[in-house]
Design an enzyme around this catalytic site. Sequence first.
Site, PDB file in Angstrom:
ATOM      1  N   HIS A  91      -1.231   3.262   4.880  1.00 57.40           N
ATOM      2  CA  HIS A  91      -2.230   4.054   4.150  1.00 57.40           C
ATOM      3  C   HIS A  91      -2.342   5.427   4.792  1.00 57.40           C
ATOM      4  O   HIS A  91      -2.202   5.559   6.005  1.00 57.40           O
ATOM      5  CB  HIS A  91      -3.591   3.332   4.204  1.00 57.40           C
ATOM      6  CG  HIS A  91      -4.594   3.876   3.221  1.00 57.40           C
ATOM      7  ND1 HIS A  91      -5.212   5.083   3.397  1.00 57.40           N
ATOM      8  CD2 HIS A  91      -5.043   3.390   2.048  1.00 57.40           C
ATOM      9  CE1 HIS A  91      -6.014   5.316   2.374  1.00 57.40           C
ATOM     10  NE2 HIS A  91      -5.927   4.298   1.534  1.00 57.40           N
TER      11      HIS A  91
ATOM     12  N   GLU B 296       0.819  -1.206   0.000  1.00 57.24           N
ATOM     13  CA  GLU B 296       0.000   0.000   0.000  1.00 57.24           C
ATOM     14  C   GLU B 296       0.867   1.275   0.000  1.00 57.24           C
ATOM     15  O   GLU B 296       1.770   1.414   0.835  1.00 57.24           O
ATOM     16  CB  GLU B 296      -0.926  -0.030   1.238  1.00 57.24           C
ATOM     17  CG  GLU B 296      -1.760   1.213   1.458  1.00 57.24           C
ATOM     18  CD  GLU B 296      -2.673   1.550   0.291  1.00 57.24           C
ATOM     19  OE1 GLU B 296      -3.331   0.641  -0.221  1.00 57.24           O
ATOM     20  OE2 GLU B 296      -2.709   2.732  -0.108  1.00 57.24           O
TER      21      GLU B 296
ATOM     22  N   ASP C 155       1.453  -0.028  -5.027  1.00 54.60           N
ATOM     23  CA  ASP C 155       0.271   0.257  -5.843  1.00 54.60           C
ATOM     24  C   ASP C 155       0.254   1.659  -6.453  1.00 54.60           C
ATOM     25  O   ASP C 155      -0.067   1.842  -7.624  1.00 54.60           O
ATOM     26  CB  ASP C 155      -1.034  -0.033  -5.077  1.00 54.60           C
ATOM     27  CG  ASP C 155      -1.155   0.706  -3.754  1.00 54.60           C
ATOM     28  OD1 ASP C 155      -0.204   1.411  -3.368  1.00 54.60           O
ATOM     29  OD2 ASP C 155      -2.209   0.561  -3.089  1.00 54.60           O
ATOM     30  N   HIS C 156       0.617   2.660  -5.659  1.00 53.18           N
ATOM     31  CA  HIS C 156       0.551   4.051  -6.143  1.00 53.18           C
ATOM     32  C   HIS C 156       1.347   4.913  -5.187  1.00 53.18           C
ATOM     33  O   HIS C 156       1.843   4.422  -4.173  1.00 53.18           O
ATOM     34  CB  HIS C 156      -0.905   4.537  -6.218  1.00 53.18           C
ATOM     35  CG  HIS C 156      -1.671   4.269  -4.960  1.00 53.18           C
ATOM     36  ND1 HIS C 156      -1.503   5.014  -3.823  1.00 53.18           N
ATOM     37  CD2 HIS C 156      -2.564   3.294  -4.629  1.00 53.18           C
ATOM     38  CE1 HIS C 156      -2.280   4.542  -2.859  1.00 53.18           C
ATOM     39  NE2 HIS C 156      -2.930   3.489  -3.315  1.00 53.18           N
TER      40      HIS C 156
ATOM     41  N   THR D  54      -5.634   2.092  -5.361  1.00 52.45           N
ATOM     42  CA  THR D  54      -5.326   0.657  -5.272  1.00 52.45           C
ATOM     43  C   THR D  54      -6.137  -0.140  -6.290  1.00 52.45           C
ATOM     44  O   THR D  54      -5.617  -1.041  -6.959  1.00 52.45           O
ATOM     45  CB  THR D  54      -5.663   0.103  -3.873  1.00 52.45           C
ATOM     46  OG1 THR D  54      -4.978   0.871  -2.901  1.00 52.45           O
ATOM     47  CG2 THR D  54      -5.238  -1.348  -3.744  1.00 52.45           C
TER      48      THR D  54
HETATM   49  C1  GP9 Z   1      -8.710  -0.046   0.944  1.00 49.49           C
HETATM   50  C2  GP9 Z   1      -7.610  -0.040  -0.055  1.00 49.49           C
HETATM   51  C3  GP9 Z   1      -6.780   1.170  -0.024  1.00 49.49           C
HETATM   52  O1  GP9 Z   1      -9.568  -1.110   0.726  1.00 49.49           O
HETATM   53  O2  GP9 Z   1      -8.175  -0.173  -1.306  1.00 49.49           O
HETATM   54  O3  GP9 Z   1      -7.441   2.207  -0.585  1.00 49.49           O
HETATM   55  P1  GP9 Z   1      -6.768   3.266  -1.560  1.00 49.49           P
HETATM   56  O4  GP9 Z   1      -5.302   3.144  -1.487  1.00 49.49           O
HETATM   57  O5  GP9 Z   1      -7.288   2.965  -2.912  1.00 49.49           O
HETATM   58  O6  GP9 Z   1      -7.242   4.592  -1.041  1.00 49.49           O
HETATM   59 MN    MN Z   2      -3.692   2.039  -2.035  1.00 52.32          MN
END
Ligand code: GP9
Ligand code: MN
Length: 618
Positions: A408, A251, A467-468, A293
Site C-alpha cells: 500500500h 493491494e 484491486d486498483h 479497495t
Molecule cells: C485499508 C485498505 C486499503 O483497509 O482498504 O485501502 P485503500 O487501498 O482503499 O486506500
Molecule cells: Mn487498495
Amino acid sequence: MKKTFFSNHRFLCLSILFMWMKTYAVYKLGFDLQNNSVLEECLLLINPLSFIVPLFGIALLLTEKKQRIFLLSANVMLTGILIANTVFYGFYIDFITIPVLFQASNMGDMGSSVQELFHPLYIALFLDIAVLFYLGKRHKAGKGKASTRTVKAYAWASAGLMLCNLALSEAEQPKLFKHPFDREALVKGIGLFHFHLYDTISQTLNAGAKAFADEDSLAAVANYTQADYSRPSESKFGLAKGRNVIFVTLESTQRFVMDERVNGREITPFLNKLRKKSYDFTHFYQQTEQGKTSDSEFITANSLYPSSSGAVFFTKSGHRFNTMYHMLKDRQYYSAVLHANHKAFWNRDEMYGAFGIDRFFDADEFKVTQENSTGWGLKDKEFLEQSAEKLKKLPQPFYASLLTLTNHFPFEIDKQDQLIEEPDTSSELLNRYVTTVRYEDEALKHFFKKLKKEGLYDNAMIVLMGDHYGISEAHNQGLAEFLGKEEITPFDTVQLQRVPFIIHIPGVTDRAPETIASAAGQVDVRPTLLHLLGIETKGSIQFGNDLFSGERTPFAVLRNGSFITDDHIYTKNTCYSRKTGEPLSDMSACSDEKEKAEQELMLSDKILNGDLLRFYKQ
Ligand code: GP9
Ligand code: MN
C-alpha cells in the site's frame, strides 16, 4: 465607462484579476490537463472568470468597507479550494468531490502524504491577498455603494460571460453534463469552481433520486442486464462445484509488474509460475474510482459499477444489495472477510452486514505486534499465515475474501523483507513499489505452502485479483523510464489499469491452464466465479458476464467512461486501435461501444442512486 468602473472599483477589479491569474496558474502548474485544441486552451483561460466575476460582483451590493472584507474572504476561500485540489490531484490525479470530503477521516494514505505533497510554493498563492490588504490599508474605504445602473450592467456582463463559457464548453464537448463522471472534461469546460458547484447540486439530486424510485425503475435496468446475459460455457460450469473459495485481493497490484524485471530478476516469480498452472486473464481491468479497495469489493460482490464520486461504502451503506454472498448463502456457503485493519475503517463493518457476509475477522482478531507490522499494519506474510489458521476452522464450504495490505502507498518495507533491488527511475515511489510487490509475491508463495500444509489447498478454488492502481499518472515519467517508453500516452494509461486476475483450481487448471487475453473487468468476476461453482446467475441484476461464455462480447468500461474491447481502446475523446496503440481518425469505429459503455454506467448509477435493489425479487 470602463475606466470609471476601474477607478471606482479598483479593489474589486484587482481581486478578480489576481484570482483569475492564480486559478489559471494552478490549472497549468498544479494539474495535468491535456489540451488538444485552441478552443480548449481558450476555455481554460476564460472559465475561471465565469465564476469569479459573478461571485465577486456580490461585493457591489455592499458598502465599500464590507466589500473588502467580502472580497478578501472569498479570495481566501477560493485559494484554499485551489490548494486542496492541487494536493489531492498530486496523488489521485483527480479532483475533490463532496463525498470524498466526508470520508476525509479515511484518507490515511493522503494523510501520510500531505507533507510530501504540500509544496512551499503554495504559500505564494496568498501573496495577492497580502497586496490587497496593503492597498486596503493605504486607501481608506468610503461609505458609498455602487449605483443601480452599475450593478445592472455588471450583472448582464456576468450572465453573458457564464453563457458564453457554457456554450463554448458544449461546443467543445457535446453532452458534457451527461458525463458527470468525466471530471477532467468538466474542469476543462466549466472550470474548477463551477465543477464544485455542479458536484454539490448533482449530489443533492442523487440523494433525491431514491425518493422517486419505484419498481418500474428497476424493470428498465433488468431489461438491459437480462438481454446482456451470457450463458455459461458447458465445459466450465460447475468445474469447481462445492469447493472452498479463497479470494485474495492484491493491494495496489497492477499487471505490468508481472511482465517486468529488475536487473534480470522477476518482480513476481511466484505469480509468474502460478499463472502457468491457472486461468490467467491478461487483459483484466480494474474499474474502481474514489472508493479504491472498497470499490473493488463492491464491484466484485455486486457486479455493478461503483459511484463516479465518493465510495459506495460510505454514500450507500444504508441501501439494499443482492450480492454474491447472498447467492452463496442460498447454496449453503459460509462467507468471511479477513483484513488486518480496524472493522470500522471504510465503514466495512456496516457494509459487510448489508452484503450478507457471515463473519468479518478484523485487526482485533489477528496477532499484531510491532515486529510483525509495517506501514499500514500486519505484514502480508504474517497476515496470510494467520488467516490460513482461521480458514481451517470455518464451516465448509466457505467463500473467504482476504485483503492484503503491505503493498500500500507509500510502499515502505523493512530492510530484511526487501528481496529485490530498487530500480533506478526518477520516481522514488515506483522504485519502492517494486520492492513491496516483490514482498507480496513472496508472501503469496508462503501462503500457498501453508494452505497445502493445512489441507486447505486441494479442495479450494484460489482467486487472486489486483484491486486498483498503485502508481498513478503523477508518476508517468518514472513509469515511462521503467517500461522503456518515450512517454506514457492516454492509451498506455488505460493499459496500465490492468490488474492480475488469476483463477487457480488445483487438479484442474494445473492440468489444463489457459491464458485469456479478451478484455474483461472486475464486474465480470461474480458471474465467472459463480458459474465455476455451478451457481446460475441468470435473472440477477449484473453488468458482468461469465468470462468463459462463448456468448460474451469482450468489453470493459472504466469508471471514467474509457473502455476497452478486443479491437479498440477509447479514452479522452479518442478511439485507438488496440493492436497498434495509434489513434484512429475515424471515431465512429468506437461509437457503438461508446453508447453501450455510457448506458451501462448510467443504468448502474440508477440502481445505486435510487436504491433500486430494494425492489428486487427473485
Ligand atoms: C485499508 C485498505 C486499503 O483497509 O482498504 O485501502 P485503500 O487501498 O482503499 O486506500
Ligand atoms: Mn487498495
